[in-house]
Write a protein that holds these residues in place. Structure first.
Motif, PDB file in Angstrom:
ATOM      1  N   LEU A 164      -2.327  -6.320 -41.274  1.00  0.00           N
ATOM      2  CA  LEU A 164      -2.276  -7.718 -40.846  1.00  0.00           C
ATOM      3  C   LEU A 164      -3.633  -8.186 -40.342  1.00  0.00           C
ATOM      4  O   LEU A 164      -4.099  -9.289 -40.687  1.00  0.00           O
ATOM      5  CB  LEU A 164      -1.221  -7.884 -39.754  1.00  0.00           C
ATOM      6  N   ASP A 165      -4.294  -7.342 -39.543  1.00  0.00           N
ATOM      7  CA  ASP A 165      -5.632  -7.699 -39.058  1.00  0.00           C
ATOM      8  C   ASP A 165      -6.596  -7.924 -40.220  1.00  0.00           C
ATOM      9  O   ASP A 165      -7.396  -8.865 -40.225  1.00  0.00           O
ATOM     10  CB  ASP A 165      -6.166  -6.604 -38.142  1.00  0.00           C
ATOM     11  N   LYS A 166      -6.495  -7.039 -41.211  1.00  0.00           N
ATOM     12  CA  LYS A 166      -7.370  -7.164 -42.383  1.00  0.00           C
ATOM     13  C   LYS A 166      -7.048  -8.433 -43.159  1.00  0.00           C
ATOM     14  O   LYS A 166      -7.953  -9.132 -43.636  1.00  0.00           O
ATOM     15  CB  LYS A 166      -7.202  -5.927 -43.277  1.00  0.00           C
ATOM     16  N   ALA A 167      -5.740  -8.749 -43.279  1.00  0.00           N
ATOM     17  CA  ALA A 167      -5.331  -9.957 -44.005  1.00  0.00           C
ATOM     18  C   ALA A 167      -5.867 -11.207 -43.316  1.00  0.00           C
ATOM     19  O   ALA A 167      -6.385 -12.124 -43.969  1.00  0.00           O
ATOM     20  CB  ALA A 167      -3.811 -10.007 -44.115  1.00  0.00           C
ATOM     21  N   TYR A 168      -5.726 -11.271 -41.975  1.00  0.00           N
ATOM     22  CA  TYR A 168      -6.245 -12.429 -41.248  1.00  0.00           C
ATOM     23  C   TYR A 168      -7.748 -12.568 -41.450  1.00  0.00           C
ATOM     24  O   TYR A 168      -8.280 -13.680 -41.628  1.00  0.00           O
ATOM     25  CB  TYR A 168      -5.926 -12.294 -39.753  1.00  0.00           C
ATOM     26  N   LYS A 169      -8.452 -11.454 -41.415  1.00  0.00           N
ATOM     27  CA  LYS A 169      -9.902 -11.487 -41.564  1.00  0.00           C
ATOM     28  C   LYS A 169     -10.309 -12.005 -42.941  1.00  0.00           C
ATOM     29  O   LYS A 169     -11.220 -12.832 -43.078  1.00  0.00           O
ATOM     30  CB  LYS A 169     -10.468 -10.085 -41.340  1.00  0.00           C
ATOM     31  N   ASP A 223      -1.917 -19.229 -39.377  1.00  0.00           N
ATOM     32  CA  ASP A 223      -0.455 -19.316 -39.495  1.00  0.00           C
ATOM     33  C   ASP A 223      -0.026 -20.759 -39.708  1.00  0.00           C
ATOM     34  O   ASP A 223       0.899 -21.042 -40.484  1.00  0.00           O
ATOM     35  CB  ASP A 223       0.213 -18.760 -38.239  1.00  0.00           C
ATOM     36  N   LYS A 224      -0.727 -21.698 -39.040  1.00  0.00           N
ATOM     37  CA  LYS A 224      -0.326 -23.099 -39.112  1.00  0.00           C
ATOM     38  C   LYS A 224      -0.694 -23.727 -40.449  1.00  0.00           C
ATOM     39  O   LYS A 224       0.125 -24.431 -41.063  1.00  0.00           O
ATOM     40  CB  LYS A 224      -1.001 -23.869 -37.967  1.00  0.00           C
ATOM     41  N   ARG A 281       2.295 -18.048 -42.126  1.00  0.00           N
ATOM     42  CA  ARG A 281       2.476 -16.643 -41.762  1.00  0.00           C
ATOM     43  C   ARG A 281       2.960 -15.830 -42.971  1.00  0.00           C
ATOM     44  O   ARG A 281       2.607 -14.669 -43.141  1.00  0.00           O
ATOM     45  CB  ARG A 281       3.491 -16.546 -40.610  1.00  0.00           C
ATOM     46  N   GLY A 282       3.768 -16.475 -43.812  1.00  0.00           N
ATOM     47  CA  GLY A 282       4.290 -15.766 -44.984  1.00  0.00           C
ATOM     48  C   GLY A 282       3.199 -15.278 -45.912  1.00  0.00           C
ATOM     49  O   GLY A 282       3.260 -14.170 -46.444  1.00  0.00           O
ATOM     50  N   ALA A 283       2.168 -16.091 -46.100  1.00  0.00           N
ATOM     51  CA  ALA A 283       1.047 -15.689 -46.957  1.00  0.00           C
ATOM     52  C   ALA A 283       0.306 -14.508 -46.356  1.00  0.00           C
ATOM     53  O   ALA A 283      -0.155 -13.604 -47.074  1.00  0.00           O
ATOM     54  CB  ALA A 283       0.100 -16.859 -47.165  1.00  0.00           C
ATOM     55  N   VAL A 284       0.172 -14.511 -45.028  1.00  0.00           N
ATOM     56  CA  VAL A 284      -0.503 -13.402 -44.353  1.00  0.00           C
ATOM     57  C   VAL A 284       0.308 -12.122 -44.512  1.00  0.00           C
ATOM     58  O   VAL A 284      -0.236 -11.045 -44.802  1.00  0.00           O
ATOM     59  CB  VAL A 284      -0.711 -13.728 -42.862  1.00  0.00           C
ATOM     60  N   LEU A 285       1.629 -12.234 -44.324  1.00  0.00           N
ATOM     61  CA  LEU A 285       2.486 -11.053 -44.483  1.00  0.00           C
ATOM     62  C   LEU A 285       2.394 -10.491 -45.902  1.00  0.00           C
ATOM     63  O   LEU A 285       2.328  -9.273 -46.099  1.00  0.00           O
ATOM     64  CB  LEU A 285       3.935 -11.420 -44.157  1.00  0.00           C
ATOM     65  N   GLN A 286       2.411 -11.384 -46.885  1.00  0.00           N
ATOM     66  CA  GLN A 286       2.342 -10.926 -48.276  1.00  0.00           C
ATOM     67  C   GLN A 286       1.027 -10.198 -48.553  1.00  0.00           C
ATOM     68  O   GLN A 286       0.997  -9.161 -49.202  1.00  0.00           O
ATOM     69  CB  GLN A 286       2.489 -12.113 -49.226  1.00  0.00           C
ATOM     70  N   GLU A 287      -0.071 -10.739 -48.033  1.00  0.00           N
ATOM     71  CA  GLU A 287      -1.381 -10.102 -48.201  1.00  0.00           C
ATOM     72  C   GLU A 287      -1.395  -8.715 -47.555  1.00  0.00           C
ATOM     73  O   GLU A 287      -1.902  -7.736 -48.124  1.00  0.00           O
ATOM     74  CB  GLU A 287      -2.452 -10.980 -47.577  1.00  0.00           C
ATOM     75  N   ALA A 288      -0.802  -8.618 -46.350  1.00  0.00           N
ATOM     76  CA  ALA A 288      -0.786  -7.343 -45.630  1.00  0.00           C
ATOM     77  C   ALA A 288       0.069  -6.316 -46.359  1.00  0.00           C
ATOM     78  O   ALA A 288      -0.297  -5.136 -46.464  1.00  0.00           O
ATOM     79  CB  ALA A 288      -0.262  -7.564 -44.213  1.00  0.00           C
ATOM     80  N   GLU A 302      12.962  -5.534 -47.754  1.00  0.00           N
ATOM     81  CA  GLU A 302      13.150  -6.079 -46.409  1.00  0.00           C
ATOM     82  C   GLU A 302      11.788  -6.346 -45.778  1.00  0.00           C
ATOM     83  O   GLU A 302      10.899  -5.497 -45.819  1.00  0.00           O
ATOM     84  CB  GLU A 302      13.937  -5.097 -45.537  1.00  0.00           C
ATOM     85  N   LEU A 303      11.619  -7.534 -45.237  1.00  0.00           N
ATOM     86  CA  LEU A 303      10.380  -7.875 -44.553  1.00  0.00           C
ATOM     87  C   LEU A 303      10.715  -8.843 -43.425  1.00  0.00           C
ATOM     88  O   LEU A 303      10.731 -10.067 -43.599  1.00  0.00           O
ATOM     89  CB  LEU A 303       9.363  -8.503 -45.517  1.00  0.00           C
ATOM     90  N   GLU A 304      11.028  -8.285 -42.273  1.00  0.00           N
ATOM     91  CA  GLU A 304      11.369  -9.080 -41.096  1.00  0.00           C
ATOM     92  C   GLU A 304      10.162  -9.066 -40.147  1.00  0.00           C
ATOM     93  O   GLU A 304       9.774  -8.019 -39.630  1.00  0.00           O
ATOM     94  CB  GLU A 304      12.600  -8.520 -40.393  1.00  0.00           C
TER      95      GLU A 304
END
Length: 496
Positions: free
Chosen positions: A28-33, A55-56, A60-67, A97-99
């Protein structure tokens, strides 16, 4: 991380992997970066956009998918390693599952090497051809040498089989000349049947200045496979003269002074060749004998890939030879169905052989030393006429080394089988394979010393080649394994 393994078939499993969400934090950190480097938000430099704003504005979904995409290869590799399975090829992965903040789970279906033990191979017996060299073989070899030193003299007569005729060819379809099927001044050996069908029959009986037209099927070019009216014109006829089989010829064609010395040298060289063939046959038959003792299921996908590889390889060879598959089948006197059956049988045998040798290497705890890998690369480079450093560089850059390691391991496993097999020739004589190998090696000490020196250079020098020998290296990688059919990820499945 929790992994469950469900056996779908003896050669395919389904991994169900559950991952605590906390394990995704580095991803997640890498995705945000990475996303921060890509988005443009007023007031923030690239790479400095805070996570809440990503996220805004991105979601957030795009970040999760990248991670998740970033994490899957490593997580899958860990699941495979923990499950102690030998995977083949790429998996079919599905995120189940991705909660956010709670749980991440996925499944991976993948082919595996079947689990089995190689049975005891002591006491196996194989029969190979006799390693004999007769006078007829010696004479044939010397006659071939005489052919290389033959001379041509003009003949004032019509062409006959065995003559060399200088000819012009003009091919026409519907009266229009086909340029890529026409030629002038072509030297052709009459009776060799090495060109268009019907050409030999047309030339026989023609003298210089005469021509003949016949119908033939073009074998190359844009109109390959089509019938054309072909006119052959003979420019000249030459007779091949072979040198006399005497001491003068021996001095011309070799380092020997007499024809008897040349004959003896040919006999020794042929003896070495038939012994090498005998050893190769012993290896092949030893593996066949071992495979007959093993009954295992084979992954159909892996077999199909091996069939495709063999068909593609044949297609390339036929294109280089200017032949079609129909031409090949006709020459081999096989139907398409018979050919397909033979390819499928050979592919299954190759895949099975790879599995058995891989398992034997595991059971016997065999491994590959750096020196052995270097020797293999040097050997392949010498056969292809390229520098060992060039080939090593290419194999490394193109991630071919795992396949080469697998091939060396399989070779060592097969050597082990041969050591335990009783080998006899057709006359009933038992053959000491090790003794024959030592004898042959003793005759090639200089070549081995050169190979050892080059192997040391491969290990010690890492210089980049001036020009990577891509075609030669690709050929080496293809030869190496039938390993690629059974060992695409060298059994560890590191890439999802």
């Amino acid at each position: 991380m929790k992994t469950d393994v469900e056996e779908l078939t003896p050669t395919r499993v389904k991994l169900t992997v559950e991952v605590p969400f906390d394990e995704l934090k580095p991803n997640l950190d890498k995705a945000y970066k990475e996303i921060s480097q890509q988005v443009r938000i007023k007031g923030f430099r690239p790479g400095k956009v805070p996570a809440p704003l990503i996220d805004k504005y991105v979601g957030r979904g795009a970040v999760l998918q990248e991670a998740v995409n970033d994490a899957l290869p490593e997580l899958y590799g860990r699941a495979v390693e923990e499950s102690e399975i030998f995977v083949l090829g790429q998996p079919d992965v599905e995120v189940t599952e991705l909660e956010d903040g709670t749980q991440f789970a996925f499944t991976a279906e993948v082919d595996i090497r079947p689990k089995f033990e190689v049975p005891d191979y002591d006491g196996l017996e194989v029969v190979v051809e006799d390693a004999e060299v007769d006078d007829e073989q010696v004479a044939e070899t010397i006659d071939n040498l005489r052919e290389r030193f033959a001379s041509l003299t003009g003949a004032e007569r019509a062409a006959e089989d065995g003559d060399f005729a200088t000819i012009d060819l003009v091919a026409r379809i519907d009266g229009e000349e086909i340029e890529d099927a026409s030629t002038t001044g072509y030297s052709y050996e009459v009776g060799s049947n090495s060109a268009i069908e019907g050409l030999d029959e047309a030339i026989v009986g023609l003298a210089a200045g005469e021509d003949k037209t016949f119908t033939g099927t073009l074998v190359g070019g844009e109109h390959a496979g089509e019938e054309a009216e072909i006119t052959v014109t003979v420019q000249s006829v030459k007779v091949k003269n072979l040198p006399d089989l005497d001491d003068e010829f021996a001095q011309l064609a070799s380092e020997f002074d007499t024809i008897d010395e040349l004959r003896e040298d040919v006999r020794v060289r042929l003896g070495r060749q038939v012994k090498l063939q005998q050893l190769s046959e012993a290896r092949d038959k030893a593996l066949e004998a071992l495979l007959e003792k093993v009954d295992i299921p084979l992954p159909e996908k892996v077999v199909d890939e091996e069939i495709d590889r063999r068909n593609q390889q044949l297609e390339q060879q036929l294109q280089m030879a200017g032949m079609t598959k129909d031409d090949y089948l006709k020459e081999e006197e096989k139907t398409a169905e018979e050919f397909d059956t033979e390819v499928a049988d050979a592919a299954r045998l190759a895949v099975k052989g790879g599995f058995v040798l891989d398992q034997l290497a595991v059971q016997e705890e065999l491994n590959v030393e750096n020196e052995e890998l270097s020797e293999y690369v040097v050997s392949q480079a010498m056969q292809m006429g390229v520098q060992p450093q060039q080939l090593a560089e290419y194999l490394t850059q193109n991630n071919q080394l795992p396949a080469i390691v697998s091939e060396v391991l399989r070779s060592k496993a097969l050597n082990l089988v041969v050591e335990h097999v009783t080998v006899k020739d057709e006359s009933g004589n038992e053959i000491d394979v090790d003794a024959v190998q030592r004898e042959l090696n003793g005759e090639t000490v200089q070549a081995e010393d050169a190979a050892d020196e080059n192997a040391a250079e491969v290990q010690a020098e890492g210089g980049a080649p001036e020009e990577a020998p891509e075609e030669a290296a690709e050929a080496a990688a293809e030869e190496a394994p039938d390993a690629e059919a059974a060992d695409e990820q060298d059994g560890k499945g590191k890439d999802a």
